[in-house]
Design an enzyme around this catalytic site. Structure first.
Site, PDB file in Angstrom:
ATOM      1  N   ASP A 155      95.285  35.599  55.944  1.00 43.35           N
ATOM      2  CA  ASP A 155      95.668  36.997  55.740  1.00 43.35           C
ATOM      3  C   ASP A 155      96.957  37.059  54.919  1.00 43.35           C
ATOM      4  O   ASP A 155      98.001  36.565  55.344  1.00 43.35           O
ATOM      5  CB  ASP A 155      95.893  37.668  57.095  1.00 43.35           C
ATOM      6  CG  ASP A 155      96.323  39.121  56.953  1.00 43.35           C
ATOM      7  OD1 ASP A 155      95.452  40.003  56.996  1.00 43.35           O
ATOM      8  OD2 ASP A 155      97.543  39.373  56.789  1.00 43.35           O
TER       9      ASP A 155
ATOM     10  N   TYR B 212     103.622  40.720  50.018  1.00 40.92           N
ATOM     11  CA  TYR B 212     104.212  39.473  50.520  1.00 40.92           C
ATOM     12  C   TYR B 212     104.667  38.567  49.376  1.00 40.92           C
ATOM     13  O   TYR B 212     105.483  37.667  49.590  1.00 40.92           O
ATOM     14  CB  TYR B 212     103.227  38.687  51.390  1.00 40.92           C
ATOM     15  CG  TYR B 212     102.706  39.390  52.614  1.00 40.92           C
ATOM     16  CD1 TYR B 212     103.262  40.576  53.075  1.00 40.92           C
ATOM     17  CD2 TYR B 212     101.635  38.863  53.325  1.00 40.92           C
ATOM     18  CE1 TYR B 212     102.752  41.218  54.194  1.00 40.92           C
ATOM     19  CE2 TYR B 212     101.126  39.489  54.446  1.00 40.92           C
ATOM     20  CZ  TYR B 212     101.688  40.682  54.876  1.00 40.92           C
ATOM     21  OH  TYR B 212     101.171  41.308  55.980  1.00 40.92           O
TER      22      TYR B 212
ATOM     23  N   LYS C 207      95.810  43.066  50.780  1.00 40.76           N
ATOM     24  CA  LYS C 207      96.027  44.488  51.052  1.00 40.76           C
ATOM     25  C   LYS C 207      96.606  45.187  49.823  1.00 40.76           C
ATOM     26  O   LYS C 207      97.380  44.587  49.066  1.00 40.76           O
ATOM     27  CB  LYS C 207      97.006  44.658  52.229  1.00 40.76           C
ATOM     28  CG  LYS C 207      96.657  43.812  53.450  1.00 40.76           C
ATOM     29  CD  LYS C 207      97.706  43.903  54.541  1.00 40.76           C
ATOM     30  CE  LYS C 207      97.467  42.872  55.623  1.00 40.76           C
ATOM     31  NZ  LYS C 207      97.976  41.533  55.255  1.00 40.76           N
TER      32      LYS C 207
ATOM     33  N   HIS D 177      97.293  48.940  53.136  1.00 42.17           N
ATOM     34  CA  HIS D 177      98.344  48.319  53.944  1.00 42.17           C
ATOM     35  C   HIS D 177      99.029  49.300  54.902  1.00 42.17           C
ATOM     36  O   HIS D 177      99.314  48.960  56.054  1.00 42.17           O
ATOM     37  CB  HIS D 177      99.380  47.674  53.010  1.00 42.17           C
ATOM     38  CG  HIS D 177     100.151  46.568  53.633  1.00 42.17           C
ATOM     39  ND1 HIS D 177     100.643  45.501  52.928  1.00 42.17           N
ATOM     40  CD2 HIS D 177     100.514  46.337  54.921  1.00 42.17           C
ATOM     41  CE1 HIS D 177     101.279  44.679  53.750  1.00 42.17           C
ATOM     42  NE2 HIS D 177     101.219  45.166  54.958  1.00 42.17           N
TER      43      HIS D 177
END
Length: 274
Positions: A45, A50, A75, A108
């Site tokens: 994931d 990120y 996401k 998200h």
């Protein structure tokens, strides 16, 4: 060791235990994900925000594991909400991940002040219809956001990935998920800061079962039926978080953990964030 699967509402199978890379720097991500894949994880994931989709791509590429054995989630970020924007964001993410398709694509955050998550969802519906993603879902959606999505589109998300741990048990959301066939996926499954893992109820159960506090909490998630994505960059911890399938919590244990509800969020409030 076989990780059990959860069957999503469109028939796709998703491993119930996966590996998260939130806050793992890109330069450390390839090593952490490689370690996880060697340990036996097959669900990874990540998210655009990120900044480590490239590190995930490197680990997947170097693993030699057939693509069909992997389950990869990313996401769409708040800044990319909207129909055309989300389609572009998807193209960019699969490019960074080095993949032809995704297993799960999530919105998200609802970012309700922007009011664009319905448009964004329609883009995800197109990606699903076009076979570019096997399942679509949301993250951090509250009951009101989910109901608005149902009313506007008629499509029920396969997954809602939410902050969930014994200090924030999300009973109302979990009940709505159960009613509508949405899989509950827990981020921050161990909470943050260590308070939960030092809680006397958790430590007593850990001692009783000869397990670590983290293993007790992760087992609680699994027995509730949650999908869970613990994160670590430490090889021993990565393996420890996977070692959950040879013990079981009793009904009394689950009831004791159920008393820990505090309504305590460690992350942002979805009604106000974004």
């Amino acid at each position: 060791m076989t990780i059990p699967n959860v069957t999503l509402n469109n028939g796709v199978s998703m491993p119930q235990l996966g590996f998260g890379v939130f806050q793992v720097p890109d330069e450390e991500t390839a090593a952490a994900v490689s370690e996880a894949l060697r340990a036996g994880y097959r669900s990874i994931d990540t998210a655009k925000i990120y900044g480590n989709e490239g590190g995930v791509a490197q680990a997947l590429r170097e693993s030699g594991i057939p693509r069909e054995e992997l389950f990869v989630t990313t996401k769409v970020w708040n800044d990319d909400q909207g129909y055309d924007e989300a389609l572009r964001a998807f193209d960019a993410s699969v490019g960074r991940l080095g993949l032809d398709y995704l297993d799960l694509y999530l919105i998200h955050w609802p970012a309700p002040s922007a009011g664009r998550y319905v448009e964004t969802w329609k883009a995800l519906e197109k990606l699903l219809a076009d076979g570019r993603v096997r399942s679509i879902g949301v993250s951090n959606f509250q009951p009101a956001h989910l109901r608005h999505l149902f009313e506007e589109t008629g499509t029920v998300p396969a997954v809602n990935q939410i902050e969930l741990h014994p200090y924030l048990q999300q009973a109302e959301l979990r009940a709505l998920h159960a009613e509508r066939g949405i899989a509950t996926e827990a981020w921050s499954p161990l909470a943050k800061g260590g308070d939960l893992l030092a809680d006397p109820v958790v430590t007593a159960l850990a001692e009783q079962h000869g397990r670590t506090p983290a293993q007790v909490v992760l087992r609680w998630h699994l027995q509730l039926g949650n999908v869970v994505i613990p994160k670590s960059v430490t090889p021993d911890r990565i393996r420890e978080n996977l070692d959950l399938f040879d013990f079981e919590l009793t009904a009394q244990d689950l009831a004791a953990l159920g008393t820990l509800e505090r309504g305590h969020r460690t992350g942002p409030d979805p009604d106000r964030f974004g």
